[in-house]
Design an enzyme around this catalytic site. Structure first.
Site, PDB file in Angstrom:
ATOM      1  N   CYS A 173     -28.589  23.003 -27.314  1.00  0.00           N
ATOM      2  CA  CYS A 173     -29.074  22.480 -28.368  1.00  0.00           C
ATOM      3  C   CYS A 173     -29.332  20.841 -28.486  1.00  0.00           C
ATOM      4  O   CYS A 173     -29.878  20.600 -29.394  1.00  0.00           O
ATOM      5  CB  CYS A 173     -28.159  22.696 -29.749  1.00  0.00           C
ATOM      6  SG  CYS A 173     -26.414  22.228 -29.058  1.00  0.00           S
TER       7      CYS A 173
ATOM      8  N   GLN B 248     -25.949   8.399  -8.664  1.00  0.00           N
ATOM      9  CA  GLN B 248     -24.590   8.500  -9.329  1.00  0.00           C
ATOM     10  C   GLN B 248     -23.373   7.668  -8.299  1.00  0.00           C
ATOM     11  O   GLN B 248     -22.455   7.294  -8.815  1.00  0.00           O
ATOM     12  CB  GLN B 248     -24.129   9.815  -9.677  1.00  0.00           C
ATOM     13  CG  GLN B 248     -24.830  10.435 -10.881  1.00  0.00           C
ATOM     14  CD  GLN B 248     -24.904   9.362 -12.126  1.00  0.00           C
ATOM     15  OE1 GLN B 248     -24.132   8.608 -12.379  1.00  0.00           O
ATOM     16  NE2 GLN B 248     -26.137   9.465 -12.913  1.00  0.00           N
TER      17      GLN B 248
ATOM     18  N   SER C 144     -30.908   4.353  -8.519  1.00  0.00           N
ATOM     19  CA  SER C 144     -31.340   3.993  -9.870  1.00  0.00           C
ATOM     20  C   SER C 144     -30.487   2.734 -10.236  1.00  0.00           C
ATOM     21  O   SER C 144     -29.336   2.968 -10.559  1.00  0.00           O
ATOM     22  CB  SER C 144     -31.387   5.092 -10.562  1.00  0.00           C
ATOM     23  OG  SER C 144     -31.603   4.621 -12.178  1.00  0.00           O
ATOM     24  N   ALA C 145     -31.164   1.738 -10.441  1.00  0.00           N
ATOM     25  CA  ALA C 145     -30.282   0.346 -10.700  1.00  0.00           C
ATOM     26  C   ALA C 145     -29.556   0.706 -12.224  1.00  0.00           C
ATOM     27  O   ALA C 145     -28.493  -0.040 -12.049  1.00  0.00           O
ATOM     28  CB  ALA C 145     -31.284  -0.707 -10.773  1.00  0.00           C
TER      29      ALA C 145
ATOM     30  N   GLY D  37     -35.472   5.640 -11.101  1.00  0.00           N
ATOM     31  CA  GLY D  37     -34.772   6.490  -9.994  1.00  0.00           C
ATOM     32  C   GLY D  37     -35.568   7.770 -10.092  1.00  0.00           C
ATOM     33  O   GLY D  37     -35.629   8.314  -9.000  1.00  0.00           O
TER      34      GLY D  37
END
Lengths: 393, 79
Positions: A338, A195, A212-213, A86
Site C-alpha cells: 500500500c 548501503q 550513492s553519496a 546511485g
C-alpha cells in the site's frame, strides 16, 4: 514560478519529538559534506575539462575527490567515475557491463533482492532481446550460493549482479564466495554497495561496483561507478568525453567534493559508529519482539548491516502505520504494497517469503540517538494496538 | 470427502492486504482442527502474506490454486 524557499522549513518545533529513521534512503548531510559543499560553491563551479585557470582549479579539486574515493575503496583513481545518482550508476554498471561482454553471452545473473535500479536495467536488457537468471534467497534474505554458482557457470552469462547487503532488510550477502564462483566461471561481478560504503567493508573480487553519496551523508545527486582495470565495459550512453567517457554531462563538482569529504569523514569513524548503531538495532530487535505481539522481525539478526532493522506487524496496514508514525514525527520506510506506487509488495520481502503487510524499516545514521530510539520503542506498541483495534484484531 | 476439500470459502476478491489475512485469522478458529479454508484473494500481497501468516501462526499452508480464474489459497487449521 514561485520561490521554492516559500515552502518553508520542515517543522522541527518542540511539538515534534520524533526522529528521522530513513538513512537507507537518504542520510542527513554530514557536517564535513556541508563544509566542503559551501567551500566548493565558491571555488568549484568551472568546467574541469577546459584549459584556463578556473578550469584547472576545478580539475585539481575533482582529481582530489577522485583520489579520496580511490583511497577509501582501495582502487586506482582512474577506476573511479562519478555519475548523477546511485541509480544511474547502477544502470551504467548493468547495461555497460552487459554491452562489454556481448560476445561472451547475453545473460544477466542477479539475485532476487537487487535494488529496483538493477531490476529495471535488467528489464531493459530482456526487452532488447537479452536474458536474465534470478537467484533466490532464503528466509533471512541471503542468496542461495549453490544456485548462484550454478547460474554463473551456465553458458552465455555476460554479467552477474549482487547487492553487497540488502537495502530493505540489512542482510549481508556472501560477496566473497559469490565472487569466487564468478572468477571460476570467468564472469565479471557487479556489486551494488550503496548501503555498505562508509559503514561496512566490501569484500574484494568484484569487477564493477556502484554507490550513492546520499547514503553515507553526502548530498543527493552523486553516484559512484568503479570499474576495475581490465573490466570489459561499453558505455550505454551517447558519446561524451566527461568522466573518461563513462558518464555523460558536466559533473556536479561541489556535490562530488562534499561526497568525498563526507565519505572520508565517515570512513575514519566507521568501525566505532557501526558498533554504536548496531547496538541500537539489537535493542530495537529485542524490544519490538518483546513489546509488540504478532510481529515478525526480518533479516539476519547477526550478519547484517549495522544501521538497518525491518519488521512486519500482523493485521496492520503498512501505510496506516507509516502515517501514524509520521504524525508523531518518526520518519520510516515501508515495503508494504500500500506504500508503493504500483500497490505491489516489496520484491525483497516477497522473495524471502516473509510477511509484507504492516512492514516498517528503520535505518539509523550519525545523528540517531538512543533517546530517539527509546521514544520510538515507547510509542510503537500503542500505535500498533490502536491500528489493530480498528480492524477488530 | 477428500480431507483437502475446503469446508469454507472466504471471498476476499478486491480487498487489499492485510484484509484477506485478517479474514482468514478471524475465520480459521471457527472450523474444526484439520479442516481446510480457502481464501480467494487477488491482492498481489496475498500470495506472500497468507503462507507467511501460516508459518507465523503454525497453521498448514496447502498451496495456491485457481478458482474460476481467481487466485485461491488453501489453509488447514492445525491448532
Amino acid at each position: 514560478m514561485g520561490d521554492p524557499r516559500q515552502a518553508g522549513p520542515i517543522d522541527q518545533g518542540e511539538n515534534v519529538r520524533g526522529a528521522y529513521f530513513d538513512a537507507a534512503t537518504a542520510t542527513p548531510l554530514h557536517p564535513a559534506a556541508r563544509e566542503a559543499l559551501l567551500g566548493a560553491l565558491e571555488d568549484g563551479w568551472a568546467d574541469p575539462g577546459k584549459l584556463y585557470t578556473q578550469a584547472r582549479r576545478a580539475r585539481l579539486l575533482l582529481d582530489a575527490a577522485r583520489a579520496t574515493f580511490a583511497q577509501v575503496l582501495g582502487v586506482r583513481p582512474d577506476e573511479v567515475a562519478f555519475t548523477s545518482s546511485g541509480s544511474t550508476a547502477a544502470h551504467a554498471a548493468v547495461l555497460g557491463g552487459l554491452a562489454g561482454r556481448r560476445r561472451a553471452g547475453s545473460t544477466l545473473v542477479r539475485s532476487a533482492i537487487e535494488h529496483s535500479a538493477v531490476l529495471h536495467a535488467g528489464e531493459r536488457h530482456v526487452r532488447d532481446g537479452g536474458a536474465e537468471a534470478e537467484v533466490p534467497v532464503d528466509l533471512v534474505g541471503r542468496i542461495d550460493l549453490d544456485a548462484w554458482a550454478r547460474e554463473v557457470s551456465a553458458p552465455g552469462v555476460a554479467l552477474a549482479a549482487l547487492i553487497s547487503a540488502s537495502h530493505e532488510v540489512g542482510t549481508v550477502q556472501p560477496v566473497a564466495a559469490a565472487a569466487a564462483a564468478c572468477r571460476e566461471a570467468g564472469v565479471p561481478l557487479y556489486v551494488d554497495a550503496a548501503q555498505s560504503l562508509g559503514r561496512a567493508p566490501v569484500p574484494d573480487g568484484w569487477s564493477l561496483l556502484t554507490g550513492s553519496a546520499r547514503k553515507w551523508g553526502g548530498p543527493p545527486g552523486v553516484g559512484l561507478l568503479v570499474l576495475r582495470k581490465g573490466t570489459r565495459w561499453v558505455s550505454p550512453y551517447p558519446a561524451d568525453d566527461r568522466e573518461s567517457g563513462r558518464f555523460p554531462g558536466a559533473p556536479d563538482l561541489p556535490a562530488i567534493l562534499a561526497a568525498a569529504a563526507s565519505l572520508h569523514a565517515v570512513h575514519e569513524t566507521a568501525a566505532q559508529e557501526s558498533n554504536r548503531l548496531s547496538a541500537l538495532v539489537d535493542h530495537v530487535r529485542a524490544t519490538v519482539a518483546a513489546t509488540v505481539p504478532d510481529v515478525e522481525i526480518v533479516g539476519d539478526p547477526a550478519d547484517r548491516l549495522p544501521h538497518i532493522v525491518t519488521f512486519s506487524c500482523l493485521y496492520v496496514d503498512g501505510e496506516a502505520l507509516l502515517t501514524a508514525l509520521d504524525r508523531r514525527g518518526f520518519a520510516v520506510s515501508s515495503g508494504s504494497a500500500c506504500t508503493s506506487s504500483t500497490l505491489r509488495p516489496s520484491h525483497v520481502l516477497a522473495a524471502m517469503g516473509v510477511l509484507t503487510h504492516g512492514n516498517i524499516r528503520l535505518s539509523l545514521h550519525h545523528d540517531s540517538t538512543a533517546e530517539q530510539v527509546d521514544r520510538f520503542l515507547a510509542e510503537l506498541p500503542g500505535i500498533v494496538a490502536a491500528l489493530r483495534a480498528e480492524v477488530g484484531m | 470427502m477428500n480431507p483437502d476439500t475446503p469446508v469454507d470459502v472466504l471471498n476476499c476478491l478486491g480487498q487489499r492486504c492485510p484484509l484477506p489475512v485478517i479474514a482468514l485469522a478471524k475465520h480459521l478458529p471457527t472450523v474444526p482442527v484439520g479442516a481446510v479454508v480457502r481464501v480467494l484473494a487477488d491482492d498481489p500481497a496475498a500470495a506472500v502474506d497468507i503462507p507467511a501468516w501460516c508459518r507465523m501462526r503454525a497453521q498448514q499452508y496447502l498451496g495456491a490454486a485457481s478458482a474460476d480464474g481467481s487466485p485461491a489459497f488453501d489453509v488447514r487449521r492445525l491448532t
